[in-house]
Design a protein around this motif. Structure first.
Motif, PDB file in Angstrom:
ATOM      1  N   UNK A 131       0.710  -1.171  -0.086  1.00  0.00           N
ATOM      2  CA  UNK A 131      -0.027   0.049  -0.121  1.00  0.00           C
ATOM      3  C   UNK A 131       0.672   1.336   0.002  1.00  0.00           C
ATOM      4  N   UNK A 132       1.792   1.522   0.803  1.00  0.00           N
ATOM      5  CA  UNK A 132       2.568   2.780   0.936  1.00  0.00           C
ATOM      6  C   UNK A 132       3.203   2.933  -0.587  1.00  0.00           C
ATOM      7  N   UNK A 133       3.815   1.984  -1.222  1.00  0.00           N
ATOM      8  CA  UNK A 133       4.606   2.176  -2.399  1.00  0.00           C
ATOM      9  C   UNK A 133       3.361   2.247  -3.671  1.00  0.00           C
ATOM     10  N   UNK A 134       2.265   1.754  -3.570  1.00  0.00           N
ATOM     11  CA  UNK A 134       1.196   1.794  -4.608  1.00  0.00           C
ATOM     12  C   UNK A 134       0.779   3.463  -4.373  1.00  0.00           C
ATOM     13  N   UNK A 135       0.387   3.765  -3.097  1.00  0.00           N
ATOM     14  CA  UNK A 135       0.109   5.381  -2.831  1.00  0.00           C
ATOM     15  C   UNK A 135       1.213   6.202  -3.359  1.00  0.00           C
ATOM     16  N   UNK A 136       2.388   6.011  -3.319  1.00  0.00           N
ATOM     17  CA  UNK A 136       3.363   6.833  -3.785  1.00  0.00           C
ATOM     18  C   UNK A 136       3.241   7.037  -5.246  1.00  0.00           C
ATOM     19  N   UNK A 137       3.138   5.764  -6.037  1.00  0.00           N
ATOM     20  CA  UNK A 137       3.041   5.625  -7.390  1.00  0.00           C
ATOM     21  C   UNK A 137       1.955   6.532  -7.653  1.00  0.00           C
ATOM     22  N   UNK A 138       0.481   6.034  -7.115  1.00  0.00           N
ATOM     23  CA  UNK A 138      -0.701   6.944  -7.283  1.00  0.00           C
ATOM     24  C   UNK A 138      -1.562   6.492  -8.550  1.00  0.00           C
ATOM     25  N   UNK A 139      -1.436   5.182  -9.038  1.00  0.00           N
ATOM     26  CA  UNK A 139      -2.220   4.710 -10.276  1.00  0.00           C
ATOM     27  C   UNK A 139      -3.524   4.577  -9.919  1.00  0.00           C
ATOM     28  N   UNK A 140      -4.406   4.778 -10.949  1.00  0.00           N
ATOM     29  CA  UNK A 140      -5.879   4.634 -10.507  1.00  0.00           C
ATOM     30  C   UNK A 140      -6.353   3.139 -10.711  1.00  0.00           C
TER      31      UNK A 140
END
Length: 611
Positions: A131-140
């Motif tokens: 989750x933290x890394x996906x949030x930093x990437x920010x893809x929909x």
């Protein structure tokens, strides 16, 4: 500009708004309770508990409609952690784990903890590894993340096709559970009610996309917890004089073990890979509540927990929710709240099952005197229980309960007014709606962003993207309803299949894309495909009996296959492109600009420069 690195402030009135909703929902329950005592028509009161909440959910979804890209696809990236966690927890358990899960705890006892442990472990894995890394990437969407991470349109489209399968399975399961609950509430045709729920999902989400889903879903989640905790706490006070049902049933469990064995329930030994959660329909109690591994073998229990956990952690209808958080820190907090809320709901469900087991034991005791209790006949009239009504004494084998009706039998047992049953059904219906909405909006985003536009990095006009997704929301909602009507299958089995497929096909590649820089495009493509094919093949062979592993957990056998192919092919061609290395470096830094928004800004600027 459609994207901005500066996040707007969180609305400080959110607590006020949802407190008003909770007050309105409570007032509706109290009014129904008063009108019931005034002898109003039961059909009218039950219909009000179906229509009024649906109207409120639709009104919330329509009132927050938007035409801004960031709001439509990521709720503006300003949903507070507690609301995101509440929504994640409710979306993960859904109506299936609430309704069918209560029956699973009732019939299987200890073994049903596989649902609780798998869900909580999944959120822990998501919080630590993804989750933290996906949030930093920010893809929909998950396919958008993998496509941009590896700069591969092919991987993006393939992942979209693979992710669509489990999302359709979950959508079909939730609509079927919701249709069954609505039929218990108001009667009529279950198929027509499924279509009504699909229409509700479409109306409440089409105007604002994930923004509408966020706030309508929070209201649905509040309705779920108000119903579940309200009824369970009331029963706990009546039975044990303690208002904490999750803890008050401890002394009852100690008595259940001895008394159930004395009344004829024997300990059952199953082979290590057995996975026999109760199927849909009526069944009798066959094992003591606290006996471990009497329905699920020890090896199957471990595999089942792992299958549910890996599926939850990378679920394409759950993981993209963290992109709506204002920051990486808030994303981590939201997963903590999700663990709390989902654990609270499943512990409450298990306490309801224990209360029901205790009342059932009183009915089947050999030395019981007097006629059968009145609640048993009421449960039979509502198609919750089945027994020989002419027999004065019932054993465990002579009393059967509907797995999906155990939850709604509790108010009957303690002779509560019918309004409590309506409240519980409305809460279960809200749980089904929140998960159905989550899968509908997520699948519509995948189809619009990653299939229609999947072979081009050029972003179309904002209005075109929004209207494309709006069209897919309507299409997906009614495709899910059609699948649920045309191919009715046990919802619990469908959800377990979906989680196994998701874990096998997406978990290895998602984890490796963050934690192993040497993963290549070809390794990622083959990993996704091989995991999906192996999982689907294992489920089909397990379903027909050709594989010794039961089909609900057989799909996770594709996970080691996916890991092996992804790592092996990457080692055969170990080159790593510069863009991929930079992305991995950036997502491991919590602060800074959101990578996906930055990429979209660059593409918009290039398009503007050419025109």
């Amino acid at each position: 500009m459609a994207f901005s690195a500066r996040a707007r402030m969180v609305n400080p009135r959110l607590g006020t708004y949802f407190s008003i909703f909770a007050a309105l929902y409570t007032a509706l329950f109290l009014l129904i309770l008063i009108f019931e005592q005034l002898k109003f028509s039961e059909h009218l009161l039950a219909g009000a508990f179906l229509a009024v909440p649906i109207f409120i959910y639709a009104a919330i979804g329509l009132s927050v409609g938007t035409n801004e890209i960031l709001c439509y696809f990521a709720a503006g990236r300003r949903a507070p952690a507690i609301y995101t966690g509440l929504l994640l927890g409710a979306s993960a358990i859904g109506g299936t784990f609430i309704v069918a899960g209560t029956g699973a705890f009732f019939f299987s006892g200890f073994d049903a903890l596989v649902l609780l442990m798998g869900t909580l472990t999944g959120f822990v894995i998501m919080a630590i590894a993804l989750a933290p890394f996906y949030r930093k990437f920010g893809a929909f969407t998950v396919p958008s993340y993998l496509g941009r991470r590896f700069e591969s349109r092919t991987l993006r489209v393939i992942t979209a096709g693979v992710a669509a399968v489990p999302m359709l399975l979950v959508l079909s399961a939730e609509l079927r559970v919701g249709g069954g609950v609505a039929q218990r509430l108001v009667g009529g045709s279950a198929n027509n009610l499924i279509l009504l729920l699909a229409l509700t999902v479409a109306i409440s989400t089409v105007a604002g996309g994930k923004r509408s889903f966020t706030w309508a879903g929070v209201a649905q989640s509040i309705a779920l917890f108000l119903a579940l905790l309200g009824v369970a706490t009331t029963v706990s006070v009546i039975v044990t004089s303690l208002p904490i049902p999750q803890l008050a049933n401890g002394p009852m469990v100690r008595g259940l073990v001895r008394n159930e064995v004395n009344e004829g329930l024997q300990f059952i030994n199953v082979w290590p890979l057995a996975f026999q959660l109760p199927p849909e329909g009526f069944a009798a109690l066959t094992k003591p509540y606290t006996q471990p591994f009497g329905a699920i073998g020890p090896l199957a229990f471990i595999i089942g927990v792992f299958a549910i956990a890996t599926g939850i952690s990378v679920a394409p209808w759950l993981l993209p929710r963290v992109a709506a958080s204002p920051s990486v820190y808030e994303a981590r907090k939201s997963l903590g709240w999700a663990t709390v809320f989902s654990g609270l709901a499943l512990l409450t469900v298990s306490s309801i099952a224990i209360f029901m087991r205790d009342f059932t034991l009183e009915v089947v005791m050999k030395d019981r005197l007097g006629p059968l209790p009145q609640w048993l006949f009421q449960a039979a009239a509502q198609h919750i229980a089945a027994f020989d009504q002419a027999s004065p004494h019932l054993g465990f084998e002579g009393l059967k309960f509907d797995r999906d009706g155990v939850l709604f039998a509790l108010p009957l047992v303690v002779n509560l007014p019918s309004a409590f049953s309506y409240l519980l059904m409305a809460g279960a219906l809200a749980a089904a709606l929140v998960t159905a909405s989550a899968t509908t909006v997520s699948l519509a985003a995948v189809l619009g962003e990653d299939v229609v536009q999947g072979m081009s990095w050029e972003p179309p006009s904002p209005m075109r993207r929004i209207w494309t997704m709006r069209g897919f929301i309507v299409v997906v909602a009614f495709c899910g309803a059609t699948l649920s009507i045309a191919a009715p299958t046990d919802p619990l089995r469908l959800v377990l299949w979906a989680l196994s497929i998701t874990g096998s096909s997406l978990f290895p590649v998602m984890v490796l894309s963050i934690w192993w820089k040497r993963l290549t495009v070809s390794g990622a493509v083959v990993g996704v495909v091989s995991g999906f094919v192996a999982a689907a093949f294992a489920i089909m062979t397990g379903e027909v009996g050709a594989l010794s592993s039961p089909s609900p957990i057989a799909g996770i056998l594709g996970l080691p296959v996916s890991f092996a192919f992804a790592i092996g092919l990457s080692l055969m061609r170990p080159e790593a492109d510069r863009h991929g290395l930079e992305v991995v470096r950036d997502i491991r830094v919590p602060g800074g600009e959101i990578i996906y928004d930055r990429e979209m800004q660059r593409l918009q600027l290039r398009k503007h420069a050419r025109t």
